[in-house]
Scaffold this active site. Structure first.
Site, PDB file in Angstrom:
ATOM      1  N   TYR A  41       4.974 -21.784  25.027  1.00 33.76           N
ATOM      2  CA  TYR A  41       5.539 -22.929  24.309  1.00 33.76           C
ATOM      3  C   TYR A  41       4.783 -23.230  23.008  1.00 33.76           C
ATOM      4  O   TYR A  41       4.804 -24.381  22.539  1.00 33.76           O
ATOM      5  CB  TYR A  41       5.546 -24.167  25.208  1.00 33.76           C
ATOM      6  CG  TYR A  41       6.747 -24.253  26.141  1.00 33.76           C
ATOM      7  CD1 TYR A  41       8.048 -24.309  25.631  1.00 33.76           C
ATOM      8  CD2 TYR A  41       6.592 -24.311  27.517  1.00 33.76           C
ATOM      9  CE1 TYR A  41       9.149 -24.412  26.478  1.00 33.76           C
ATOM     10  CE2 TYR A  41       7.691 -24.416  28.372  1.00 33.76           C
ATOM     11  CZ  TYR A  41       8.973 -24.461  27.839  1.00 33.76           C
ATOM     12  OH  TYR A  41      10.065 -24.576  28.679  1.00 33.76           O
ATOM     13  N   THR A  68      18.880 -30.835  26.872  1.00 30.26           N
ATOM     14  CA  THR A  68      17.498 -30.945  27.346  1.00 30.26           C
ATOM     15  C   THR A  68      17.323 -32.162  28.250  1.00 30.26           C
ATOM     16  O   THR A  68      16.712 -32.081  29.313  1.00 30.26           O
ATOM     17  CB  THR A  68      16.548 -31.073  26.133  1.00 30.26           C
ATOM     18  OG1 THR A  68      16.847 -30.017  25.213  1.00 30.26           O
ATOM     19  CG2 THR A  68      15.096 -31.000  26.566  1.00 30.26           C
ATOM     20  N   ARG A 121      21.645 -28.782  34.241  1.00 31.77           N
ATOM     21  CA  ARG A 121      20.741 -29.924  34.066  1.00 31.77           C
ATOM     22  C   ARG A 121      21.398 -31.236  34.491  1.00 31.77           C
ATOM     23  O   ARG A 121      20.756 -32.089  35.106  1.00 31.77           O
ATOM     24  CB  ARG A 121      20.235 -29.965  32.625  1.00 31.77           C
ATOM     25  CG  ARG A 121      19.157 -28.891  32.376  1.00 31.77           C
ATOM     26  CD  ARG A 121      18.881 -28.685  30.921  1.00 31.77           C
ATOM     27  NE  ARG A 121      17.653 -27.937  30.655  1.00 31.77           N
ATOM     28  CZ  ARG A 121      17.296 -27.511  29.451  1.00 31.77           C
ATOM     29  NH1 ARG A 121      18.068 -27.756  28.393  1.00 31.77           N
ATOM     30  NH2 ARG A 121      16.166 -26.844  29.271  1.00 31.77           N
ATOM     31  N   GLU A 170      10.272 -14.170  23.830  1.00 39.70           N
ATOM     32  CA  GLU A 170      10.128 -14.693  25.201  1.00 39.70           C
ATOM     33  C   GLU A 170      10.310 -13.614  26.263  1.00 39.70           C
ATOM     34  O   GLU A 170       9.608 -13.610  27.279  1.00 39.70           O
ATOM     35  CB  GLU A 170      11.121 -15.840  25.420  1.00 39.70           C
ATOM     36  CG  GLU A 170      10.771 -17.064  24.562  1.00 39.70           C
ATOM     37  CD  GLU A 170      11.733 -18.219  24.732  1.00 39.70           C
ATOM     38  OE1 GLU A 170      11.459 -19.296  24.166  1.00 39.70           O
ATOM     39  OE2 GLU A 170      12.759 -18.075  25.427  1.00 39.70           O
ATOM     40  N   PHE A 193       4.888 -34.120  23.751  1.00 41.51           N
ATOM     41  CA  PHE A 193       5.090 -33.743  25.154  1.00 41.51           C
ATOM     42  C   PHE A 193       4.416 -32.429  25.532  1.00 41.51           C
ATOM     43  O   PHE A 193       4.512 -31.985  26.670  1.00 41.51           O
ATOM     44  CB  PHE A 193       6.591 -33.702  25.481  1.00 41.51           C
ATOM     45  CG  PHE A 193       7.414 -32.767  24.613  1.00 41.51           C
ATOM     46  CD1 PHE A 193       7.460 -31.402  24.855  1.00 41.51           C
ATOM     47  CD2 PHE A 193       8.155 -33.261  23.541  1.00 41.51           C
ATOM     48  CE1 PHE A 193       8.222 -30.545  24.079  1.00 41.51           C
ATOM     49  CE2 PHE A 193       8.921 -32.412  22.744  1.00 41.51           C
ATOM     50  CZ  PHE A 193       8.949 -31.052  23.012  1.00 41.51           C
ATOM     51  N   LYS A 203      12.261 -23.305  36.388  1.00 44.53           N
ATOM     52  CA  LYS A 203      10.950 -23.945  36.228  1.00 44.53           C
ATOM     53  C   LYS A 203      10.363 -24.359  37.582  1.00 44.53           C
ATOM     54  O   LYS A 203      11.072 -24.389  38.593  1.00 44.53           O
ATOM     55  CB  LYS A 203      11.103 -25.160  35.297  1.00 44.53           C
ATOM     56  CG  LYS A 203      11.531 -24.779  33.865  1.00 44.53           C
ATOM     57  CD  LYS A 203      11.614 -26.013  32.969  1.00 44.53           C
ATOM     58  CE  LYS A 203      12.019 -25.629  31.545  1.00 44.53           C
ATOM     59  NZ  LYS A 203      12.036 -26.825  30.642  1.00 44.53           N
ATOM     60  N   ARG A 240      22.922 -21.414  27.200  1.00 44.29           N
ATOM     61  CA  ARG A 240      22.528 -22.765  26.747  1.00 44.29           C
ATOM     62  C   ARG A 240      23.605 -23.781  27.158  1.00 44.29           C
ATOM     63  O   ARG A 240      23.300 -24.902  27.560  1.00 44.29           O
ATOM     64  CB  ARG A 240      22.336 -22.815  25.217  1.00 44.29           C
ATOM     65  CG  ARG A 240      21.243 -21.928  24.656  1.00 44.29           C
ATOM     66  CD  ARG A 240      19.867 -22.517  24.592  1.00 44.29           C
ATOM     67  NE  ARG A 240      19.711 -23.878  24.156  1.00 44.29           N
ATOM     68  CZ  ARG A 240      18.528 -24.492  24.183  1.00 44.29           C
ATOM     69  NH1 ARG A 240      17.427 -23.842  24.586  1.00 44.29           N
ATOM     70  NH2 ARG A 240      18.415 -25.733  23.812  1.00 44.29           N
TER      71      ARG A 240
HETATM   72  N1  UDP Z   1      10.582 -31.699  26.767  1.00 45.31           N
HETATM   73  C1  UDP Z   1      10.001 -32.902  27.151  1.00 45.31           C
HETATM   74  N2  UDP Z   1      10.235 -34.018  26.375  1.00 45.31           N
HETATM   75  C2  UDP Z   1      11.004 -33.980  25.259  1.00 45.31           C
HETATM   76  C3  UDP Z   1      11.577 -32.755  24.859  1.00 45.31           C
HETATM   77  C4  UDP Z   1      11.343 -31.635  25.639  1.00 45.31           C
HETATM   78  O1  UDP Z   1       9.300 -32.962  28.162  1.00 45.31           O
HETATM   79  O2  UDP Z   1      11.174 -35.016  24.601  1.00 45.31           O
HETATM   80  C5  UDP Z   1      10.338 -30.501  27.579  1.00 45.31           C
HETATM   81  C6  UDP Z   1      11.548 -30.082  28.428  1.00 45.31           C
HETATM   82  O3  UDP Z   1      11.068 -29.519  29.655  1.00 45.31           O
HETATM   83  C7  UDP Z   1      12.182 -29.019  27.545  1.00 45.31           C
HETATM   84  C8  UDP Z   1      10.958 -28.331  26.953  1.00 45.31           C
HETATM   85  O4  UDP Z   1      10.040 -29.407  26.720  1.00 45.31           O
HETATM   86  O5  UDP Z   1      13.013 -28.169  28.296  1.00 45.31           O
HETATM   87  C9  UDP Z   1      11.189 -27.584  25.663  1.00 45.31           C
HETATM   88  O6  UDP Z   1      11.806 -28.443  24.736  1.00 45.31           O
HETATM   89  P1  UDP Z   1      13.042 -27.956  23.867  1.00 45.31           P
HETATM   90  O7  UDP Z   1      13.280 -28.974  22.809  1.00 45.31           O
HETATM   91  O8  UDP Z   1      12.818 -26.548  23.425  1.00 45.31           O
HETATM   92  O9  UDP Z   1      14.279 -28.041  24.897  1.00 45.31           O
HETATM   93  P2  UDP Z   1      15.160 -26.883  25.583  1.00 45.31           P
HETATM   94  O10 UDP Z   1      15.285 -25.766  24.598  1.00 45.31           O
HETATM   95  O11 UDP Z   1      14.439 -26.483  26.846  1.00 45.31           O
HETATM   96  O12 UDP Z   1      16.466 -27.556  25.871  1.00 45.31           O
HETATM   97 MG    MG Z   2      13.775 -24.729  23.605  1.00 43.73          MG
END
Ligand code: UDP
Ligand code: MG
Length: 137
Positions: A49, A91, A102, A126, A57, A9, A85
């Site tokens: 997204y 996340t 992370r 994607e 968010f 990112k 993952r």
């Molecule tokens: N995100 C955020 N706040 C939240 C949850 C997600 O800003 O409470 C952002 C974060 O950058 C995350 C992206 O939104 O990676 C996509 O969310 P997702 O739940 O799909 O998480 P990921 O699959 O990336 O772990």
């Molecule tokens: Mg995701």
């Protein structure tokens, strides 16, 4: 063999973490079979997204994702969706396990350095969002 989409990112690119992240993928045997740098427009980030459109968010996330260049990659390996993952971690970096990307590198729940597809269906969508067949080696 399975494929997944990975994104370093804009925070990761800005902070000079491209080599660090790519190195971790390679060490784990997640083969990079396509790679490019691009700067998403706000519209492109919103399309990518779209599943999160109703989330609180969404606005901030799509601003962030279009705030600078990102590196998009296709990874190929056995069970790569789950393995990548796991390598990324949760996340929210505060909840991510020791040794994950992370946990080690992210600064907050939004600016969490990497993206990874979460299922074969999302991976297909994607990957096709950024790459055509000729760009995947
Ligand atoms: N995100 C955020 N706040 C939240 C949850 C997600 O800003 O409470 C952002 C974060 O950058 C995350 C992206 O939104 O990676 C996509 O969310 P997702 O739940 O799909 O998480 P990921 O699959 O990336 O772990
Ligand atoms: Mg995701």
């Amino acid at each position: 063999m399975q494929r997944t989409l990975s994104i370093i990112k804009p925070d990761g690119v800005r902070r000079g973490l491209v080599g660090e992240v790519a190195g971790r993928l390679e060490k784990q045997g997640l083969n990079i079979v396509a790679m490019k740098m691009l700067h998403m427009t706000k519209k492109q980030a919103e399309g990518f997204y779209a599943v999160h459109r109703e989330q609180p968010f969404f606005e901030s996330l799509t601003d962030f994702m279009s705030s600078g260049p990102a590196v998009v990659m296709v990874l190929e390996a056995d069970d790569v969706i789950a393995r990548y993952r796991e390598l990324m971690g949760a996340t929210d970096c505060r909840e991510a396990a020791e040794g994950t990307i992370r946990r080690d590198l992210a600064t907050d729940i939004e600016k969490n350095v990497v993206h990874g597809s979460d299922s074969p269906e999302t991976a297909a969508f994607e990957i096709a969002y950024f790459f055509n067949q000729l760009e995947i080696v």
